[in-house]
Design a protein around this motif. Structure first.
Motif, PDB file in Angstrom:
ATOM      1  N   LYS A   2     -22.136  21.030   0.388  1.00  9.11           N
ATOM      2  CA  LYS A   2     -23.373  21.611   0.946  1.00  9.11           C
ATOM      3  C   LYS A   2     -23.791  20.873   2.220  1.00  9.11           C
ATOM      4  N   PRO A   3     -24.449  21.586   3.124  1.00 18.86           N
ATOM      5  CA  PRO A   3     -24.929  20.913   4.338  1.00 18.86           C
ATOM      6  C   PRO A   3     -26.154  20.037   4.032  1.00 18.86           C
ATOM      7  N   ASP A   4     -26.357  19.006   4.850  1.00 21.75           N
ATOM      8  CA  ASP A   4     -27.583  18.210   4.732  1.00 21.75           C
ATOM      9  C   ASP A   4     -28.768  19.055   5.163  1.00 21.75           C
ATOM     10  N   TYR A  43     -21.213  19.299 -11.074  1.00 25.66           N
ATOM     11  CA  TYR A  43     -21.897  19.790  -9.867  1.00 25.66           C
ATOM     12  C   TYR A  43     -21.829  18.755  -8.752  1.00 25.66           C
ATOM     13  N   VAL A  44     -22.107  17.484  -9.122  1.00 26.95           N
ATOM     14  CA  VAL A  44     -22.110  16.419  -8.118  1.00 26.95           C
ATOM     15  C   VAL A  44     -20.706  16.206  -7.540  1.00 26.95           C
ATOM     16  N   ALA A  45     -19.699  16.372  -8.410  1.00 29.59           N
ATOM     17  CA  ALA A  45     -18.338  16.137  -7.942  1.00 29.59           C
ATOM     18  C   ALA A  45     -17.795  17.297  -7.124  1.00 29.59           C
ATOM     19  N   VAL A  46     -18.135  18.526  -7.516  1.00 22.87           N
ATOM     20  CA  VAL A  46     -17.479  19.683  -6.915  1.00 22.87           C
ATOM     21  C   VAL A  46     -18.348  20.429  -5.896  1.00 22.87           C
ATOM     22  N   VAL A  47     -19.571  20.738  -6.295  1.00 23.31           N
ATOM     23  CA  VAL A  47     -20.383  21.649  -5.472  1.00 23.31           C
ATOM     24  C   VAL A  47     -21.167  20.921  -4.379  1.00 23.31           C
ATOM     25  N   HIS A  52     -25.639  25.981 -12.625  1.00 22.55           N
ATOM     26  CA  HIS A  52     -24.249  25.579 -12.748  1.00 22.55           C
ATOM     27  C   HIS A  52     -23.858  25.456 -14.229  1.00 22.55           C
ATOM     28  N   ARG A  53     -24.795  24.955 -15.023  1.00 21.55           N
ATOM     29  CA  ARG A  53     -24.521  24.802 -16.456  1.00 21.55           C
ATOM     30  C   ARG A  53     -24.250  26.171 -17.090  1.00 21.55           C
ATOM     31  N   GLY A  75     -29.523  13.740   0.852  1.00 23.57           N
ATOM     32  CA  GLY A  75     -30.057  14.547   1.933  1.00 23.57           C
ATOM     33  C   GLY A  75     -29.665  16.015   1.824  1.00 23.57           C
ATOM     34  N   LYS A  76     -28.885  16.349   0.794  1.00 28.20           N
ATOM     35  CA  LYS A  76     -28.382  17.724   0.676  1.00 28.20           C
ATOM     36  C   LYS A  76     -29.445  18.673   0.151  1.00 28.20           C
TER      37      LYS A  76
END
Lengths: 366, 432
Positions: free
Chosen positions: B393-395, B385-389, B364-365, B350-351
């Motif tokens: 982020k808001p939904d 990205y999935v782990a950190v950023v 990000h890369r 949902g992000k």
């Protein structure tokens, strides 16, 4: 302050067989509230938009004062569309909500304050200037929106069906407020509506349009009493005027068993005329003379009653072109109305009859 | 009059909603977000199945007109909210008539401008919104739509590869004409300029936008952006007959702006020494159409541009320049795009929209590669990205809690208390 002049102003959309507005000539006086009214498609909004600069003018000219604005961009015309935009900003004070457009226009701070203060005084908003819009009632918020147009002190206000969004009750309230505010400000105003009651109650003068042509432009009272043609006669007034096709006889026109006196001079040799009489301009006759009417419906409204019926031996004119047969309508004393099914006789009050040329629809006589 | 629902795609669940109740009194459990603020009309966001719809209480005639207008804009392929239906003939428990309701589908992953400004933002957000709005306005004007009430509040924004794309929300004042006059276009611009400046000043007064930002200047950018885009899309240019390359160049320039040229008028002067060209019909969506044709992916214009660039790099990297573009594209979608967007854990979906996620991963890369001083693979960039950023982020899949505050034309307030006494607290409908 300024006058507005439409001089042979014409708007013809490419591809249309005829102009939407055809050679409109009208002078709006300085400070006047002029109402353009007519059925949909009559060109009233188009003419307002021609003045606003939103529609090209294909022929003729439009003046504000003695300045020809025909080809000016909307923002260079010094007109304001009122009620066009109702956005109120929640974090800004009432004063800022009223004055922000001036800030955008680069007006100096103290001048903005001066104009906002003046407008607030007129709108009874002075005590609220430092509040946020949330703290205001609905009516006060509406006045803030008006204030936004007022502080710009334009030469002309334009209002295009501003009340169409309101329910019936609020519409009546708001139209009174607009009219009285307009009079206090004295800013020349063009107001467009499809509602003839709105037009008649608000306008200093009313211009009736139909199919792109000006049918009549007069003060409401005069127009009510002296419609120039059959269209205006049928359009202005509620309930509408009875319009009948009547034969000319010696001494006038023949309304059932009664002869309405009309001078030979006014009739100009016609054998048939369109005859108009408003429902309130008839009296029940006691001597059995006059127009014979069989009462189909009685509408009792307290002081008055309206009787709807079928008139013997006359043809109602189908002014709205819907082909339906129209009943004849008369207003009578509400305390002693006739009964349904009864046959009554009606006589026109003296000097309240309207006579029109049966072919051209133009008024005959005064 | 019985309740009547006119709907584009009728959903039986519509019948279960409490139409005999004024919208302002609808129970909270039906609502997708709590409304705030004051509005020209009462608006509520209501859950319908797994989607959210906006319900606006409005005069039946105006509602029906707006519904028809939104449907028309949709058919023209213009970016606007999707009209779901109109409900008329409502009466309350006492048989008193209630206003009609216009139903629109909530645009997924769209953001109202106020929501954007309440997040931590890049300093040029306002400018990016203005750019998106200018493109929207040009597109609407090209198709003959006279808006009449251009503003940030009447627009929704979707992220578009770092920029935004704008959607029209409110067509109440709009009109569709064969073409627009200069005066009509200028009027829309002037209305936009004043509204946007007001909206930005309001953000400043509320502390959502830095005081140093010049609201008047930013709103003025809309006019400049609009005019330059309009000029590029519709202006005529003439040149010597020997400079025919300029025809191609004009088309390429329009493509770069995201437009296809459907019709180009070319004329020569009498002796044939000069050519004049003028685009007659231009269509937005040059890149998104191309991507759709190649991969079936339907994304925003800048996202498409970004994805196509990545597709090109993939083609180069795999040495397949000679192969059919369609085959390479299918491979790219299967080997690069799909695995990347599928790597988002369900609870984080949902992000961001998938295409925007892909764009972010590419960014990000690049950022990781620079920091580490060596090439980082897409797979590594995704994982990081999935782990950190992403979790931070808001939904954004259904952001509706807006408070576009507008004037109530329908002042449903105590009468005649208007002039006397303290103002009573107003109920708070949401945006119109």
């Amino acid at each position: 302050m300024a006058t507005v002049t439409f001089k042979d102003a014409t708007r013809h959309y490419p591809g249309n067989p005829k102009p939407t507005i055809d050679k409109l000539n009208i002078d709006i006086n300085d400070g006047e509230l002029m109402v353009f009214v007519g059925p949909s498609g009559c060109g009233k909004s188009t003419s307002l938009r021609m003045l606003a600069g939103l529609e090209e003018v294909n022929g003729g000219q439009i003046f504000i004062g003695d300045r020809d604005v025909t080809n000016l961009s909307p923002k260079d015309r010094d007109v304001a569309m009122v009620f066009q935009n109702y956005a109120l900003y929640p974090h800004m004070s009432v004063a800022d909500n009223m004055g922000f457009a001036l800030k955008i226009a680069g007006v100096a701070k103290d001048e903005i304050k001066k104009r906002v203060d003046e407008a607030a005084k007129i709108l009874d908003l002075a005590p609220y200037l430092e509040r946020k819009p949330k703290a205001l009632s609905g009516g006060q918020r509406q006045r803030v929106a008006m204030g936004r147009a007022i502080v710009r002190s334009p030469q002309v206000f334009l209002m295009d069906e501003p009340l169409s969004n309101l329910d019936a009750k609020l519409r009546v309230q708001t139209r009174t407020q607009i009219a009285s505010l307009q009079r206090r400000l004295g800013v020349t105003t063009l107001y467009v509506t499809h509602d003839q009651t709105e037009a008649m109650t608000m306008g200093d003068r009313v211009a009736v349009l139909k199919d792109g042509y000006l049918m009549q432009c007069d003060a409401p009272r005069y127009m009510y009493d002296h419609p120039n043609n059959v269209f205006v006669a049928g359009f202005i007034g509620s309930p509408a005027m009875n319009l009948l096709d009547l034969p000319v006889v010696d001494g006038g026109v023949k309304l059932g068993g009664y002869v309405v006196p009309v001078s030979r001079e006014d009739l100009g040799g016609a054998t048939h005329v369109t005859y108009g009489i408003r429902p309130e301009d008839m009296d029940l006759s006691t001597d059995g003379t006059g127009l014979e009417l069989v009462v189909d419906v009685v509408e009792e409204l307290g002081a008055d009653a309206y009787i709807y019926g079928t008139a013997a031996g006359v043809n109602q004119i189908d002014t709205d072109g819907d082909g339906g047969s129209k009943p004849f309508l008369a207003r009578v004393d509400g305390r002693r109305p006739p009964k349904r099914g009864e046959t009554v006789h009606l006589k026109p009050k003296p000097n309240h009859s309207h006579v029109f040329n049966a072919d051209s629809g133009q008024r005959l006589g005064k | 009059m019985p309740l009547q629902i006119t709907a584009a795609k009728p959903n039986p669940e519509l019948l279960d909603l409490p139409w005999s109740m004024p919208l302002a009194q609808w129970p909270e459990e039906l609502l997708a977000a709590l409304p705030r603020g004051i509005s020209r009309h009462i608006v509520r966001f209501v859950r319908l199945g797994d989607r959210v719809m906006a319900v606006k209480e409005i005069n039946a005639e105006i509602g029906a007109r707006e519904y028809a207008m939104l449907r028309m804009l949709e058919r023209l392929g213009l970016p606007c909210v999707e009209a779901l239906g109109v409900v008329t003939g409502r009466v309350d428990a006492d048989g008193e008539p209630l206003d009609a309701c216009l139903l629109t589908r909530h645009l997924k992953f769209s953001l109202p401008y106020r929501a954007l400004f309440s997040q931590a933002l890049r300093p040029d957000t306002a400018g990016r919104l203005i750019d998106a709005l200018a493109v929207l306005l040009v597109r609407l004007h090209l198709d003959g739509f006279f808006w009449g009430d251009v503003s940030l509040s009447n627009t929704l924004f979707r992220r578009d590869a770092g920029a935004y794309s704008a959607y029209l929300v409110d067509a109440e004042t709009g009109e569709l004409r064969p073409t627009l006059s200069v005066g009509q276009r200028e009027h829309d611009l002037e209305v936009a300029r004043v509204n946007i400046a007001g909206e930005l000043m309001d953000l400043q007064a509320g502390g959502f936008l830095d005081e140093s930002a010049d609201a008047v200047e930013i709103s003025g950018q809309l006019c400049a952006r609009y005019r330059s885009l309009w000029g590029e899309l519709t202006g005529s240019e003439s040149f010597g007959a020997e400079d025919r390359w300029r025809v191609d160049e004009r088309i390429r320039r329009l493509n770069d702006l995201g437009f296809d040229v459907d019709e180009l008028a070319i004329s020569t002067d009498i002796d044939g020494t000069h050519l004049q060209i003028q685009p007659k019909v231009v269509d937005a969506g040059h890149h998104s159409r191309r991507l759709l044709r190649l991969t079936g992916l339907d994304v925003e214009e800048n996202q498409a541009r970004r994805l196509l660039n990545d597709l090109d790099s993939f083609r180069m990297a795999t040495g397949r320049q000679g192969e059919s573009e369609e085959f390479v594209a299918a491979d790219w979608a299967e080997r690069i795009y799909e695995p990347t967007v599928r790597s988002v854990p369900p609870e984080l979906r949902g992000k961001l929209e998938p295409a925007e996620f892909f764009h972010e991963v590419l960014e990000h890369r690049w950022y990781l590669s620079e920091r580490r001083g060596k090439d980082v693979s897409t797979a590594d960039a995704v994982a990081d990205y999935v782990a950190v950023v992403l979790p931070a982020k808001p939904d954004e899949d259904s952001v509706v809690g807006v408070d576009t505050v507008q004037m109530p034309v329908v002042a449903r307030l105590p009468r005649p208390a208007d002039r006397s006494g303290p103002a009573r607290p107003t109920q708070g409908p949401a945006p119109s």
